[in-house]
Motif scaffolding. Structure first.
Motif, PDB file in Angstrom:
ATOM      1  N   GLU A  17     -10.606 -75.242 115.504  1.00  0.00           N
ATOM      2  CA  GLU A  17     -11.861 -75.650 116.155  1.00  0.00           C
ATOM      3  C   GLU A  17     -11.675 -76.965 116.919  1.00  0.00           C
ATOM      4  O   GLU A  17     -12.118 -77.109 118.058  1.00  0.00           O
ATOM      5  CB  GLU A  17     -12.965 -75.795 115.108  1.00  0.00           C
ATOM      6  CG  GLU A  17     -14.327 -76.133 115.713  1.00  0.00           C
ATOM      7  CD  GLU A  17     -15.430 -76.162 114.668  1.00  0.00           C
ATOM      8  OE1 GLU A  17     -16.502 -76.693 114.977  1.00  0.00           O
ATOM      9  OE2 GLU A  17     -15.214 -75.652 113.550  1.00  0.00           O
ATOM     10  N   THR A  18     -10.998 -77.921 116.293  1.00  0.00           N
ATOM     11  CA  THR A  18     -10.749 -79.204 116.956  1.00  0.00           C
ATOM     12  C   THR A  18      -9.795 -79.034 118.134  1.00  0.00           C
ATOM     13  O   THR A  18      -9.989 -79.645 119.193  1.00  0.00           O
ATOM     14  CB  THR A  18     -10.164 -80.213 115.954  1.00  0.00           C
ATOM     15  OG1 THR A  18     -11.105 -80.421 114.898  1.00  0.00           O
ATOM     16  CG2 THR A  18      -9.879 -81.551 116.628  1.00  0.00           C
ATOM     17  N   LYS A  20      -9.451 -76.423 120.010  1.00  0.00           N
ATOM     18  CA  LYS A  20     -10.202 -75.813 121.101  1.00  0.00           C
ATOM     19  C   LYS A  20     -11.086 -76.833 121.787  1.00  0.00           C
ATOM     20  O   LYS A  20     -11.212 -76.855 123.012  1.00  0.00           O
ATOM     21  CB  LYS A  20     -11.032 -74.651 120.561  1.00  0.00           C
ATOM     22  CG  LYS A  20     -11.771 -73.876 121.639  1.00  0.00           C
ATOM     23  CD  LYS A  20     -12.504 -72.688 121.033  1.00  0.00           C
ATOM     24  CE  LYS A  20     -13.228 -71.903 122.119  1.00  0.00           C
ATOM     25  NZ  LYS A  20     -13.967 -70.735 121.550  1.00  0.00           N
ATOM     26  N   LYS A  21     -11.708 -77.697 120.984  1.00  0.00           N
ATOM     27  CA  LYS A  21     -12.613 -78.725 121.525  1.00  0.00           C
ATOM     28  C   LYS A  21     -11.846 -79.741 122.373  1.00  0.00           C
ATOM     29  O   LYS A  21     -12.301 -80.148 123.455  1.00  0.00           O
ATOM     30  CB  LYS A  21     -13.337 -79.423 120.378  1.00  0.00           C
ATOM     31  CG  LYS A  21     -14.325 -80.484 120.827  1.00  0.00           C
ATOM     32  CD  LYS A  21     -15.029 -81.105 119.633  1.00  0.00           C
ATOM     33  CE  LYS A  21     -15.991 -82.201 120.073  1.00  0.00           C
ATOM     34  NZ  LYS A  21     -16.667 -82.840 118.910  1.00  0.00           N
TER      35      LYS A  21
END
Length: 283
Positions: A17-18, A20-21
């Motif tokens: 998730e990080t 991708k962010k």
């Protein structure tokens, strides 16, 4: 520097998730910080792995994946021609190659030529378009490979007259007729291809192809019975394109579109502008 540190920590911990962010860090910044070969050298090294018969398939896939990330940068995409890598990439489209490598090759072509006139002009010198049309025309082609091949063809043709003429010469129009029973993902790619074809304008010969490929019947069928908002929205956009290009809709086409629009105009997720433009065609 702080972003690179966060990216490094997320990579080591597997925090997708990080990652991708944050997005991928600037390769040039990484090179400055940690040294290593420049990007054209990395590109050549990646393709060397891909074409090496002694490399494991997984290593080839990783190399192709790294290569594709590099050529998301337009300068690197243009370097494919400069460092003579188009031929080995196109070779990976061959039916004798592993499926995953064919998918990567088609995806890389689409990424490299998309909105990139220099790469379009380079790619046309090679037999890659013929290979992509053959893939898209083969009923045995997997859905994943078909989607990537259609993406590559549409990206190559869009806003590039010479690319469209080559597509026409190679009988690429036959691809439009493959869409009748396709799933929504494939239909969207076919519709994107139609939009790309129209991006180069329209003339009597192209109108003849539109008729022979039963393109407007396909568009009307999506409106009449498809029910997929994304496909319907794309059809409305194409009808708008045709109208802007002064395409002469026949009375039967207008009647068919009128019936189709009555089936979809209640859908709130559709583009209002394209819906209104399509309605003008039938009024």
């Amino acid at each position: 520097m702080d972003k690179i540190l966060q990216w490094s920590i997320a990579l080591q911990s597997g925090d997708q998730e990080t990652l991708k962010k944050l997005g991928a860090p600037d390769p040039k910044m990484l090179q400055q910080l940690f040294g290593g070969p420049d990007e054209p050298t990395l590109m050549k090294q990646a393709i060397t792995v891909v074409v090496n018969p002694d490399s494991e398939l997984e290593a080839k896939e990783i190399a192709f994946d790294n290569f594709e990330m590099l050529i998301e940068n337009m300068d690197n995409a243009n370097n494919i021609e400069n460092i003579k890598l188009w031929s080995p990439i196109i070779d990976q489209l061959d039916a004798s190659k592993p499926e995953s490598l064919r998918v990567y090759a088609a995806s890389i072509i689409g990424t490299a030529v998309q909105n990139n006139p220099n790469s379009q002009e380079a790619f046309i010198k090679y037999p890659g378009l013929q290979a992509l049309i053959d893939i898209a025309s083969d009923p045995a082609t997997s859905s994943e490979l078909l989607l990537k091949a259609l993406f590559a063809i549409a990206s190559f043709v869009r806003n590039y007259e010479a690319g469209y003429l080559k597509f026409d010469e190679l009988d690429g129009w036959k691809i439009i007729n493959l869409s009748r029973d396709s799933n929504h993902k494939v239909k969207l790619r076919i519709l994107s291809l139609i939009s790309s074809i129209l991006s180069t304008g329209i003339d009597a010969k192209k109108e003849e192809h539109i008729s022979k490929a039963h393109m407007t019947e396909f568009l009307a069928s999506v409106l009449a019975k498809d029910g997929h908002a994304g496909c319907i929205d794309k059809v409305l956009n194409i009808i708008s394109q045709l109208a802007e290009l002064k395409y002469q809709f026949s009375a039967s086409e207008i009647a068919t579109f009128s019936q189709g629009l009555s089936n979809v105009e209640h859908m709130e997720e559709l583009s209002t502008d394209d819906l209104h433009a399509a309605k003008k065609v039938i009024n």
